[in-house]
Design a protein around this motif. Structure first.
Motif, mmCIF file in Angstrom:
data_model
loop_
_atom_site.group_PDB
_atom_site.id
_atom_site.type_symbol
_atom_site.label_atom_id
_atom_site.label_comp_id
_atom_site.label_asym_id
_atom_site.label_seq_id
_atom_site.Cartn_x
_atom_site.Cartn_y
_atom_site.Cartn_z
ATOM 1 N N GLU A 85 0.834 -1.201 0.000
ATOM 2 C CA GLU A 85 0.000 0.000 0.000
ATOM 3 C C GLU A 85 0.870 1.252 0.000
ATOM 4 O OE1 GLU A 85 -2.779 -0.367 3.219
ATOM 5 O OE2 GLU A 85 -4.183 -1.519 1.988
ATOM 6 N N SER A 119 2.379 1.409 -3.699
ATOM 7 C CA SER A 119 1.421 1.659 -4.782
ATOM 8 C C SER A 119 0.594 2.921 -4.569
ATOM 9 C CB SER A 119 0.476 0.460 -4.925
ATOM 10 O OG SER A 119 -0.363 0.338 -3.781
ATOM 11 N N VAL A 152 -2.176 2.881 -3.100
ATOM 12 C CA VAL A 152 -3.570 2.440 -3.231
ATOM 13 C C VAL A 152 -3.940 1.594 -2.021
ATOM 14 C CG1 VAL A 152 -5.166 1.046 -4.594
ATOM 15 C CG2 VAL A 152 -3.459 2.466 -5.750
ATOM 16 N N LEU A 212 -5.236 -1.397 -0.719
ATOM 17 C CA LEU A 212 -5.500 -2.662 -1.401
ATOM 18 C C LEU A 212 -6.786 -3.331 -0.944
ATOM 19 C CD1 LEU A 212 -1.893 -4.164 -1.523
ATOM 20 C CD2 LEU A 212 -3.119 -2.925 -3.303
ATOM 21 N N GLU A 226 -9.522 -2.197 -1.224
ATOM 22 C CA GLU A 226 -10.543 -1.922 -2.231
ATOM 23 C C GLU A 226 -10.650 -3.058 -3.241
ATOM 24 O OE1 GLU A 226 -9.724 1.824 -4.006
ATOM 25 O OE2 GLU A 226 -10.037 2.968 -2.157
ATOM 26 N N ALA A 268 -2.359 -2.787 -9.610
ATOM 27 C CA ALA A 268 -2.116 -1.622 -8.761
ATOM 28 C C ALA A 268 -0.652 -1.194 -8.826
ATOM 29 C CB ALA A 268 -2.523 -1.929 -7.325
ATOM 30 N N ASP A 290 0.057 0.342 -12.317
ATOM 31 C CA ASP A 290 -0.502 1.697 -12.417
ATOM 32 C C ASP A 290 0.401 2.708 -11.706
ATOM 33 O OD1 ASP A 290 -2.625 0.707 -13.844
ATOM 34 O OD2 ASP A 290 -4.032 0.737 -12.170
ATOM 35 N N ALA A 291 0.954 2.308 -10.564
ATOM 36 C CA ALA A 291 1.863 3.204 -9.848
ATOM 37 C C ALA A 291 3.144 3.426 -10.646
ATOM 38 C CB ALA A 291 2.182 2.630 -8.470
#
Length: 563
Positions: A56, A59, A61, A63, A65, A133, A136-137
Motif C-alpha cells: 500500500e 502503490s 492504493v 489494497l 478496495e 495496482a 498503475d503506480a
C-alpha cells in the motif's frame, strides 16, 4: 550512474522497482510478457500485515478496495470447531459492513469452540488486482522504465556494472549498475549465474476453485480438516475456504500424494460435496468462476548474490506448504534489498552491507523451510505434536493456523537476530518488547513537520529512523518541545550520524521507558534501543547497520598510511 536492471515483472519485481524509485534510484524492468496479467480469480495471494502495508505504501492504493480482510478464522475437525480466532482491530461491523455476530454463522450444538483474538487480519487479494495496482503506480513513476516482451538470454559482469541481453521484438543490450533476478521458479538469471536450486518437489498439491456462493460463515476464512464427507487418504480431504470481495470464495482441496489427473468432473464433485457438507446436506446455488491446480515446491538457492547480480522472490526460494505464503517472503526480499542497493547506488558500494542481503534473507527463509519440513510428517501423518512443540498440548489445527495467519515459526515475519549488521552490545542498551533485528511495532509518531503519522509511513525512504519515546508530547505542538529537554542534544547526535536519519517522537512503545531512543533501519527492523541520548553508542549502532565503516579507496588508504 546506470539504472538497476530488474528481470521479471511479477509482484516482487514491480515492488522492488517502486521501492528503489522511492529512494531516487532509477530502474528498468525487463518483462518477458505483454505488460499485463491474465485475470484469474483462482490465482490469489494472502498478505500478512507487514507486506500488505508495504504494498500500500509503494502503490499508493488501499489494497482493501480490491481485496478482502477476513473477519475471523475458523478451524474445524470433522463437525467440531476446534479453533476460532476473531480479529479485534477491524471494527464491530467487520470489513464489509456486516455485523460481527452475523459473521459467526450458525453454531452446531456439537461445536467445541476455542476462541481467541488477533490484530489486523491477513489480506486476501487476486494476484492480477495486486499487479495492476503496482503497474498503475509504475506508469506514473519517472524513475522506472518497463520493457515488455524482453526475455533475458545473456548476462555479463565487470567491475563497473552489469549488462543484460534480451531477445524478442526489442532485442537489445541493457546496461545497469546492478541486476536483480525476480523472474520466478524457472529463473533464467539464476541459471545464467550457475546457481544451484536444491529442495523438494511437489511437497503439496491442491485443487483450486473460485466460486460465488453464500456460505454459513460469511467473511470468515475456514480450514476444515478431515471433513466427514471426505475420509480417504492421509490428508483426510483437508479443505480451505478464503473469502474475496463480491461474494467470491477461493476453495483449496489438499490432494493425496501422487500425480493423479485433476479432471473437471472431479473438481465439480468436490465443490458440490463440500458445499453440501457445510450447508447441512443440500448444495446451495453457486457460480463456478475459475479452477486450477496449485503445486507447492520447497527449494532454496545456494547463493543469492554473484557480484552485481542478486536473486529475489521465487527465483531465490520456493515455499508455501501448511498455509504459508511465498509472496510474503519475496516482498520482504525486495524491502531488504532496496535500501542497500540505494545506498550503494548513491554513495558507492559497501560490500558488507550488500552481502548482508543474502545472510539475512536466506537465513530467515531457511528457518521457515526447516519448520515446515519438521511439521509436515507430523501433520500429514497423523502423529502427535509433542516432539515438535515440547511440553505443549497444541493440536494440528493450532499449528496449521500459525501458517495461515502469519504466526510462529511457520508464518511470523523473521527477525535478523544473527545479522552481520547487528549493533555492538553496550551498557546503555534499553530492554523493550522488540528484539534487535525484529520488525518494529507500528506506533504513531510525530514527524519532523509536526504531523502525526504511523511509523511505517516513514519507512522505505532510505534514511535511518531515530525514535524518541517521550510521553506527553502528543498533546503539544512540536514547536513547543522540539527545543526543550534532551531534544537539542538528540537532534545534534542524529545530524552527526554517518547516514541521513530522520528524528521522530512517539508517546509510547511496547516495553519502552520514557527517554528510550530507538534506531530503526529503512526496512523497519530494529537496530538497537538505548537508554537516553548516547551519541557515541548511537553512532556506532548506525555504522554497524550500514555494514561498518565505509571502505576507503586504495589511493586514500595509501595516502593516509604515508602520513
Amino acid at each position: 550512474m546506470d539504472p538497476v536492471i530488474i528481470v521479471g515483472a511479477g509482484p516482487v519485481g514491480l515492488a522492488l522497482a517502486l521501492a528503489l524509485a522511492r529512494q531516487e534510484v532509477p530502474s528498468v524492468v525487463l518483462d518477458e510478457g505483454p505488460g499485463k496479467d491474465e485475470q484469474r480469480l483462482a490465482r490469489t495471494v494472502v498478505l500478512q500485515e507487514d507486506t500488505a502495508a508495504l504494498l500500500e505504501r509503494l502503490s499508493g492504493v488501499p489494497l482493501t478496495e480490491g481485496g478482502y480482510r477476513w473477519t475471523g478464522w475458523r478451524s474445524m475437525r470433522r463437525k467440531q470447531t476446534v479453533r476460532q480466532v476473531r480479529f479485534g482491530e477491524i471494527g464491530p461491523d467487520g470489513p464489509d459492513g456486516s455485523a460481527r455476530e452475523a459473521a459467526r454463522g450458525p453454531r452446531d450444538a456439537a461445536e467445541d469452540t476455542v476462541e481467541g483474538s488477533a490484530g489486523l487480519p491477513p489480506l486476501h487479494i487476486p494476484q492480477h488486482v495486486l499487479t495492476t495496482a503496482l503497474r498503475d503506480a509504475i506508469a506514473e513513476e519517472r524513475l522506472v522504465k518497463v520493457a515488455v516482451e524482453s526475455r533475458v538470454d545473456a548476462i555479463e559482469q565487470e567491475a563497473s556494472g552489469v549488462t543484460a541481453h534480451t531477445r524478442g521484438p526489442k532485442s537489445t543490450w541493457w546496461r545497469g549498475s546492478y541486476l536483480v533476478g525476480c523472474d520466478g521458479p524457472r529463473s533464467t538469471v539464476r541459471k545464467l549465474q550457475d546457481i544451484r536450486f536444491p529442495g523438494r518437489t511437489a511437497v503439496e498439491r491442491h485443487a483450486v476453485a473460485a466460486l460465488r456462493v453464500e456460505l454459513p460463515w460469511p467473511g470468515e476464512a475456514l480450514l476444515h480438516r478431515m471433513p466427514p464427507w471426505r475420509t480417504s487418504g492421509p490428508s483426510g480431504g483437508e479443505v480451505t475456504a478464503r473469502p474475496l470481495d463480491d461474494g467470491v470464495w477461493r476453495l483449496d482441496w489438499l490432494l493425496p500424494p501422487g500425480k493423479d489427473l485433476v479432471t473437471p468432473e472431479l473438481l465439480v464433485t468436490r465443490v458440490r460435496e463440500t458445499l453440501a457438507g457445510w450447508s447441512g446436506g443440500a448444495t446451495p446455488p453457486y457460480d463456478l468462476l475459475d479452477t486450477g491446480v496449485h503445486t507447492v515446491h520447497h527449494r532454496l538457492a545456494r547463493r543469492w548474490r554473484v557480484g552485481r547480480v542478486f536473486l529475489a522472490g521465487d527465483a531465490a526460494h520456493l515455499l508455501g506448504a501448511l498455509g504459508t505464503q511465498g509472496l510474503d517472503e519475496g516482498l520482504r526480499d525486495a524491502d531488504n534489498l532496496a535500501w542497500k542497493l540505494a545506498l550503494a547506488w548513491h554513495h558507492g558500494p559497501r560490500e558488507a552491507l550488500l552481502n548482508s542481503y543474502q545472510a539475512e534473507r536466506r537465513a530467515v527463509v531457511a528457518a521457515r523451510l526447516r519448520a515446515a519440513d519438521q511439521a509436515l510428517p507430523l501433520l500429514r501423518g497423523g502423529k502427535g505434536l509433542r516432539s515438535y512443540v515440547p511440553g505443549s498440548g497444541r493440536g494440528h489445527e493450532a499449528l496449521l493456523a500459525d501458517g495461515h495467519l502469519g504466526r510462529g515459526p511457520l508464518g511470523a515475519p523473521g527477525a535478523y537476530t544473527d545479522s552481520p549488521l547487528m549493533a555492538p552490545h553496550t551498557a546503555s542498551e534499553a530492554p523493550i518488547d522488540t528484539l534487535p533485528g525484529a520488525q518494529v511495532v507500528d506506533v504513531q509518531v510525530t514527524a519532523e513537520d509536526g504531523t502525526f503519522v504511523p511509523l511505517r509511513d516513514r519507512l522505505g525512504r532510505g534514511a535511518l529512523l531515530v525514535v524518541l519515546i517521550a510521553p506527553g508530547t502528543g498533546v503539544w505542538e512540536r514547536k513547543h518541545w522540539v527545543s526543550a529537554g534532551i531534544m537539542p542534544r538528540l537532534a545534534a547526535a542524529v545530524s552527526a550520524l554517518p547516514h541521513s536519519a530522520e528524528l521522530l517522537v512517539a508517546e509510547s512503545y511496547p516495553g519502552a521507558a520514557a527517554h528510550t531512543v530507538l534506531l530503526v533501519r529503512p526496512d523497519g527492523h530494529l537496530v538497537t534501543a538505548l537508554n537516553g541520548v548516547r551519541p557515541a553508542d548511537l553512532y556506532a549502532a548506525a555504522e554497524a547497520a550500514l555494514g561498518g565503516a565505509k571502505e576507503q579507496p586504495d589511493s586514500t588508504a595509501a595516502t593516509a598510511a604515508s602520513h
